[in-house]
Write a protein that holds these residues in place. Structure first.
Motif: not given
Length: 592
Positions: A295-319
């Motif tokens: 996913v980058d600006m070129h690929k979004l443009t080439e695929g004529r995609m308008d929007a993505v939801i970017m996830a702030a991903y957290l690996k499950q660690e200790g609690r």
């Protein structure tokens, strides 16, 4: 009879409609002493198959080529001079014929850019060799003298009329070229001494002559890319229509591509889950076509995609207390990085609401929305839900792989809570209150049903596929799909290979389409969408990055989905849920 310009004009304008949309197909021209040259057979064959031909002169003007590629619906690489072996880091052999450096450099660039944009490509004679060179393969400089030459070699440079077949080719059973011609053994013409050597990983050889010379290459990624060593365009000039099936196939592919572009222009296309922020610390250039990410600006443009939801991903660690505080800090740091990336990238903005999405599409900008993958980010402080919501987070998955303080997970679960925890119920209430969507991807089945019994708002699964087709705990059963639909929710089909096919089996775009159509059959067209999981190990041949989303639209159109249905699937359903959740929430647009 002398052409009557007045009569011709009248005959054209005195009927309605006086035009019909047809695919525009660019044909690379030769370059000689008189400048641009193009054999008659190329454009007459395209026209006879229903396309509109236009000649492309050799040029290294990148802005011109990019503009051209935005306009055309297909590309024909025509025949001509030998390809310069220096482009393959080889010295020329004695038998090398004339080369055209201006044309070589232009077509290498043009071919690669067209391929990035999923534009259907047909290579003819020199064109099949250009395909191989541009996409990572090799060519044989002279088939009669190289190490692969056999004894005897058949004659590949006929002296009879070019519109007459001179030798046979044998195609693989089940190959595209065999399907086009309706047989695996057929006759073609031949006048060349170079040929494809190694096809590279993006192409495969599917037909050969009796002496082993490659006669056809096809895409390994189920794309509309095909090259033939013979000259099919010569036959029509002799009144022979035997090669028209090839041109008809190609024009149909171009028409499908044209219609897919129209769909993406007409609807708001949203990919509900990508994990690209995981790569930010590795120096990704989001404004480049970066090979590190899907996913980058070129690929979004080439695929004529308008929007993505970017996830702030957290690996499950200790609690422990410290580990929970670190998880919250990590989530905020990732959200900071997404915001910083947007600030430094031209043509993209953060969208917080459905209204933002449509406003930005209308201004030609790409949209990034913020998500959190793993409620671990909340720690044990329920007020973090509102803090994240005020940052613009539109959804949060309750967990990832492994149980947390909110709920049990679909994977690596110790069944800590039997579904939701008491704290998890508080988190749900706060998510509903603030207008943050509840995302049940990664949640255990027990958690899923606990949530449905706990809240009245519709919920989403941002990246999950069908368990009926692939028995993986991360996928949704048909009962879950029906329950989600009954509550007005949405399941977003995802492209992680292990969720599409049994491990050990190769998943492709075919499987992605199969899952989507099954989910529609079970839940209904109003309750399915698309969440690729690109950059989180999502991606399969034919559907490997945002540029290739056009391929998915083409395949879904072939399944019979119309514009209204595609509008819902490509974001309308997910946006409907977002609107409902945000409308009921206390944190409004002006608060963000």
């Amino acid at each position: 009879m002398l052409f009557n310009k007045t009569a011709a004009y009248s005959a054209t304008i005195n009927r309605f409609p006086n035009h019909a949309a047809r695919p525009l197909i660019g044909i690379t021209g030769n370059f000689g002493d008189r400048g641009l040259e193009l054999g008659e057979g190329y454009y007459t064959s395209i026209e006879a198959a229903g396309g509109i031909p236009v000649a492309i002169p050799p040029t290294d003007n990148a802005p011109l080529l990019l503009t051209l590629l935005d306009r055309i619906d297909g590309l024909v690489l025509s025949g001509g001079a030998d390809i310069n072996p220096l482009y393959l880091d080889e010295d020329p052999v004695r038998a090398l014929g004339g080369i055209n450096p201006k044309r070589d450099s232009s077509e290498l660039l043009l071919t690669r850019l067209a391929y990035d944009r999923q534009i259907p490509i047909l290579g003819i004679c020199r064109g099949i060799q250009m395909l191989a060179v541009a996409l990572g393969g090799t060519i044989r400089q002279d088939i009669y003298t190289d190490d692969e030459a056999t004894d005897p070699m058949i004659k590949h440079s006929q002296q009879m009329s070019r519109g007459v077949a001179s030798h046979f080719v044998q195609a693989e059973e089940g190959s595209l070229i065999a399907d086009i011609y309706g047989q695996t053994h057929f006759a073609v013409n031949s006048f060349h001494h170079q040929a494809v050597g190694l096809p590279g990983d993006k192409l495969r050889i599917t037909a050969r002559s009796a002496d082993g010379v490659a006669e056809c290459v096809e895409s390994t990624e189920r794309k509309s890319v095909l090259g033939v060593q013979w000259h099919p365009e010569c036959f029509l000039l002799e009144g022979d229509k035997s090669q028209l099936p090839l041109f008809r196939w190609f024009v149909e592919e171009c028409e499908s591509f044209r219609k897919a572009k129209d769909v993406h222009d007409a609807v708001l296309t949203l990919d509900s889950h990508v994990d690209t922020p995981m790569f930010f610390e590795q120096g990704v250039h989001f404004d480049h076509r970066d090979p590190m990410v899907r996913v980058d600006m070129h690929k979004l443009t080439e695929g004529r995609m308008d929007a993505v939801i970017m996830a702030a991903y957290l690996k499950q660690e200790g609690r422990s207390t410290d580990e929970l505080l670190a998880a919250t800090a990590k989530a905020n740091s990732l959200l900071d990085e997404i915001e910083d990336m947007v600030q430094t990238t031209k043509g993209v903005q953060i969208a917080y609401t459905p209204k933002d999405l449509f406003r930005l599409k209308n201004t030609g900008k790409k949209c990034i929305m913020l998500g959190i993958e793993n409620g671990y980010a909340v720690g044990l402080d329920v007020q973090n839900v509102e803090r994240f919501r005020r940052r613009g987070v539109v959804y949060m998955t309750l967990c990832h792989n492994g149980d947390n303080d909110i709920c049990d997970s679909a994977m690596k679960s110790e069944k800590s809570w039997g579904g939701l925890s008491p704290f998890g119920r508080e988190v749900l209430k706060e998510m509903v209150r603030t207008g943050m969507m509840i995302d049940l991807s990664h949640a255990a089945e027990t958690t899923f049903y606990d949530v449905l019994s706990e809240v009245q708002v519709p919920v989403v699964c941002s990246h999950s596929s069908s368990r009926a087709l692939c028995d993986h705990t991360r996928n949704l059963t048909d009962d879950q799909l029906r329950a989600l639909a009954e509550r007005g929710g949405v399941a977003q089909a995802t492209f992680y290979p292990g969720f599409l096919r049994t491990p050990g089996e190769e998943a492709t775009i075919d499987d992605a389409v199969r899952h989507i159509m099954h989910m529609i059959d079970v839940a209904g067209i109003d309750h399915v969408g698309i969440g690729s999981d690109f950059d989180g190990d999502g991606g399969v041949p034919g559907l490997d990055n945002e540029a290739e989303m056009l391929n998915l639209t083409r395949r879904l159109m072939a399944e019979g989905l119309n514009l209204a249905q595609l509008r819902r699937l490509w974001g309308g359903n997910f946006i409907r849920v977002m609107s409902q959740v945000q409308y009921r929430g206390s944190v409004k647009y002006n608060d963000l």
